[in-house]
Motif scaffolding. Structure first.
Motif, mmCIF file in Angstrom:
data_model
loop_
_atom_site.group_PDB
_atom_site.id
_atom_site.type_symbol
_atom_site.label_atom_id
_atom_site.label_comp_id
_atom_site.label_asym_id
_atom_site.label_seq_id
_atom_site.Cartn_x
_atom_site.Cartn_y
_atom_site.Cartn_z
ATOM 1 N N ALA A 1 2.717 90.134 -51.703
ATOM 2 C CA ALA A 1 3.174 89.049 -52.567
ATOM 3 C C ALA A 1 3.960 88.060 -51.721
ATOM 4 C CB ALA A 1 4.042 89.606 -53.695
ATOM 5 N N ASP A 2 3.430 86.865 -51.561
ATOM 6 C CA ASP A 2 4.050 85.849 -50.706
ATOM 7 C C ASP A 2 5.138 85.125 -51.486
ATOM 8 O OD1 ASP A 2 4.714 83.767 -49.014
ATOM 9 O OD2 ASP A 2 2.667 83.565 -48.257
ATOM 10 N N GLN A 3 6.350 85.569 -51.314
ATOM 11 C CA GLN A 3 7.467 85.044 -52.091
ATOM 12 C C GLN A 3 7.820 83.609 -51.708
ATOM 13 O OE1 GLN A 3 10.579 87.881 -51.376
ATOM 14 N NE2 GLN A 3 9.682 89.442 -52.679
ATOM 15 N N PHE A 4 7.723 83.300 -50.419
ATOM 16 C CA PHE A 4 8.203 81.998 -49.955
ATOM 17 C C PHE A 4 7.152 80.899 -50.118
ATOM 18 C CE2 PHE A 4 9.159 78.680 -46.893
ATOM 19 C CZ PHE A 4 10.523 78.496 -47.061
ATOM 20 N N ASN A 5 5.916 81.183 -49.732
ATOM 21 C CA ASN A 5 4.900 80.139 -49.711
ATOM 22 C C ASN A 5 4.152 79.969 -51.030
ATOM 23 O OD1 ASN A 5 4.896 79.409 -46.706
ATOM 24 N ND2 ASN A 5 4.596 81.622 -46.619
ATOM 25 N N ARG A 6 4.092 81.036 -51.849
ATOM 26 C CA ARG A 6 3.256 80.976 -53.040
ATOM 27 C C ARG A 6 3.953 81.519 -54.286
ATOM 28 N NH1 ARG A 6 -1.623 83.679 -53.331
ATOM 29 N NH2 ARG A 6 -2.353 81.956 -54.635
ATOM 30 N N SER A 7 5.274 81.529 -54.291
ATOM 31 C CA SER A 7 6.023 82.008 -55.456
ATOM 32 C C SER A 7 5.524 83.379 -55.906
ATOM 33 C CB SER A 7 5.909 81.015 -56.609
ATOM 34 O OG SER A 7 6.420 79.750 -56.238
ATOM 35 N N SER A 8 5.396 84.275 -54.919
ATOM 36 C CA SER A 8 4.963 85.659 -55.123
ATOM 37 C C SER A 8 3.482 85.786 -55.463
ATOM 38 C CB SER A 8 5.812 86.364 -56.191
ATOM 39 O OG SER A 8 7.160 86.465 -55.758
ATOM 40 N N GLY A 9 2.708 84.753 -55.198
ATOM 41 C CA GLY A 9 1.261 84.865 -55.357
ATOM 42 C C GLY A 9 0.693 85.853 -54.347
ATOM 43 N N LEU A 10 -0.429 86.473 -54.698
ATOM 44 C CA LEU A 10 -1.002 87.508 -53.850
ATOM 45 C C LEU A 10 -1.753 86.891 -52.666
ATOM 46 C CD1 LEU A 10 -1.212 90.614 -53.750
ATOM 47 C CD2 LEU A 10 -3.421 90.400 -54.921
ATOM 48 N N SER A 11 -1.478 87.403 -51.472
ATOM 49 C CA SER A 11 -2.146 86.961 -50.248
ATOM 50 C C SER A 11 -2.574 88.175 -49.441
ATOM 51 C CB SER A 11 -1.218 86.077 -49.405
ATOM 52 O OG SER A 11 -0.880 84.886 -50.091
ATOM 53 N N GLN A 12 -3.364 87.914 -48.420
ATOM 54 C CA GLN A 12 -3.863 88.988 -47.563
ATOM 55 C C GLN A 12 -3.688 88.595 -46.103
ATOM 56 O OE1 GLN A 12 -8.101 90.688 -47.832
ATOM 57 N NE2 GLN A 12 -8.175 89.410 -45.994
ATOM 58 N N VAL A 13 -3.286 89.556 -45.293
ATOM 59 C CA VAL A 13 -3.310 89.368 -43.848
ATOM 60 C C VAL A 13 -4.150 90.502 -43.260
ATOM 61 C CG1 VAL A 13 -1.141 90.660 -43.496
ATOM 62 C CG2 VAL A 13 -1.949 89.072 -41.739
ATOM 63 N N SER A 14 -5.003 90.158 -42.322
ATOM 64 C CA SER A 14 -5.846 91.155 -41.679
ATOM 65 C C SER A 14 -5.888 90.863 -40.194
ATOM 66 C CB SER A 14 -7.263 91.135 -42.265
ATOM 67 O OG SER A 14 -7.854 89.848 -42.085
ATOM 68 N N GLY A 15 -6.263 91.858 -39.419
ATOM 69 C CA GLY A 15 -6.298 91.616 -37.983
ATOM 70 C C GLY A 15 -6.739 92.817 -37.191
ATOM 71 N N SER A 16 -6.764 92.614 -35.898
ATOM 72 C CA SER A 16 -7.105 93.685 -34.970
ATOM 73 C C SER A 16 -6.229 93.578 -33.737
ATOM 74 C CB SER A 16 -8.585 93.613 -34.566
ATOM 75 O OG SER A 16 -8.879 92.358 -33.967
ATOM 76 N N LEU A 17 -5.877 94.726 -33.195
ATOM 77 C CA LEU A 17 -5.083 94.835 -31.977
ATOM 78 C C LEU A 17 -5.903 95.671 -31.006
ATOM 79 C CD1 LEU A 17 -1.705 95.852 -33.679
ATOM 80 C CD2 LEU A 17 -2.548 93.536 -33.254
ATOM 81 N N VAL A 18 -6.204 95.127 -29.833
ATOM 82 C CA VAL A 18 -7.141 95.770 -28.916
ATOM 83 C C VAL A 18 -6.568 95.809 -27.504
ATOM 84 C CG1 VAL A 18 -9.454 95.703 -27.913
ATOM 85 C CG2 VAL A 18 -9.096 94.946 -30.270
ATOM 86 N N TRP A 19 -6.646 96.996 -26.883
ATOM 87 C CA TRP A 19 -6.266 97.151 -25.477
ATOM 88 C C TRP A 19 -7.528 97.380 -24.658
ATOM 89 C CZ3 TRP A 19 -3.253 98.766 -29.441
ATOM 90 C CH2 TRP A 19 -1.885 98.428 -29.404
ATOM 91 N N LEU A 20 -7.617 96.735 -23.485
ATOM 92 C CA LEU A 20 -8.744 96.931 -22.586
ATOM 93 C C LEU A 20 -8.319 96.630 -21.162
ATOM 94 C CD1 LEU A 20 -11.101 93.859 -22.567
ATOM 95 C CD2 LEU A 20 -9.119 93.934 -24.089
ATOM 96 N N GLU A 21 -9.139 97.082 -20.213
ATOM 97 C CA GLU A 21 -8.890 96.850 -18.788
ATOM 98 C C GLU A 21 -9.880 95.816 -18.279
ATOM 99 O OE1 GLU A 21 -9.804 97.204 -14.567
ATOM 100 O OE2 GLU A 21 -11.076 98.039 -16.157
ATOM 101 N N ASP A 22 -9.408 94.875 -17.472
ATOM 102 C CA ASP A 22 -10.276 93.838 -16.920
ATOM 103 C C ASP A 22 -9.898 93.570 -15.468
ATOM 104 O OD1 ASP A 22 -12.240 91.709 -16.954
ATOM 105 O OD2 ASP A 22 -10.556 90.314 -17.022
ATOM 106 N N GLN A 23 -10.730 94.025 -14.549
ATOM 107 C CA GLN A 23 -10.534 93.794 -13.120
ATOM 108 C C GLN A 23 -9.145 94.232 -12.652
ATOM 109 O OE1 GLN A 23 -11.534 89.681 -12.408
ATOM 110 N NE2 GLN A 23 -13.715 90.038 -12.756
ATOM 111 N N GLY A 24 -8.763 95.428 -13.075
ATOM 112 C CA GLY A 24 -7.500 95.986 -12.621
ATOM 113 C C GLY A 24 -6.278 95.535 -13.396
ATOM 114 N N ARG A 25 -6.474 94.780 -14.454
ATOM 115 C CA ARG A 25 -5.344 94.330 -15.274
ATOM 116 C C ARG A 25 -5.515 94.898 -16.681
ATOM 117 N NH1 ARG A 25 -3.712 88.187 -14.335
ATOM 118 N NH2 ARG A 25 -1.662 89.131 -14.586
#
Length: 207
Positions: A54-78
């Motif tokens: 419930a987004d209290q600040f931006n939408r007066s408690s209107g329903l919102s969604q956040v989604s995402g991905s967090l990914v770890w990988l190796e690339d050329q030694g980093r």
């Protein structure tokens, strides 16, 4: 050979709140660990999540969604840590995407802004895609199970950040699923660990 994605459903307790302290109600939905392999070896280790709040600040408690991905990988030694954060408001039972202007991580009392990927998010102009490299990526990985690990974002034209806390401690009871993610991160870190062992004690890493 194309990477093979292996998804492990994993309940994760998420709590959300604004950065200045106000809490917003949330419910858990569609959260998982996943591992991608290349030629049979783990190559990407990630967490996917989606949460309604419930987004209290931006939408007066209107329903919102956040989604995402967090990914770890190796690339050329980093070691790289990539994040993608998307948001949408729920209007008349439809998802209406909003633009995510910035995103950052908070863990161990520190806040680390992500470097926006130059090309943005492929096929998703409203989302934020950023990267962390080496020390920041390793620090995030070391803290991912800590209760202080949070993903935060600011929607365009908003004055405050929305904080999404990822608490994986309760999920640790499922040893097999947690170990699958840990085995992946060990494999991703292995080339970097090997390079560090090969350095002489007096040799400083290149910047």
């Amino acid at each position: 050979m194309k990477p093979v994605a292996i998804f492990f459903a994993l309940p994760i307790l998420l709590a959300s709140g604004f950065c200045y302290g106000d809490e917003i109600s949330a419910k858990l939905s569609d959260t998982s660990f996943y591992v991608e392999t290349t030629d049979g070896r783990p190559s990407m280790c990630g967490v996917q999540f989606r949460i309604f709040y419930a987004d209290q600040f931006n939408r007066s408690s209107g329903l919102s969604q956040v989604s995402g991905s967090l990914v770890w990988l190796e690339d050329q030694g980093r070691i790289l840590f990539l994040e993608k954060i998307s948001g949408a408001d729920i209007q008349s039972k439809q998802l209406v995407p909003f633009q995510v202007a910035s995103a950052f991580l908070s863990y161990d009392g520190e806040t680390t802004p992500a470097k926006r990927l130059p090309g943005g998010c492929t096929g998703d102009t409203a989302a934020f895609c950023g990267a962390y490299v080496d020390e920041s990526a390793i620090g995030a990985l070391a803290s991912v199970y800590e209760s202080t690990f949070s993903v935060s974002f600011r929607r365009k034209d908003s004055l405050v950040d929305t904080v999404v806390r990822l608490d994986l401690t309760s999920a640790s009871q499922d040893e097999e699923r947690r170990k699958s993610f840990n085995r992946c991160t060990d494999a991703v870190m292995e080339p970097i660990t090997r390079n560090l062992r090969q350095r002489s004690p007096n040799q400083r890493p290149e910047k």
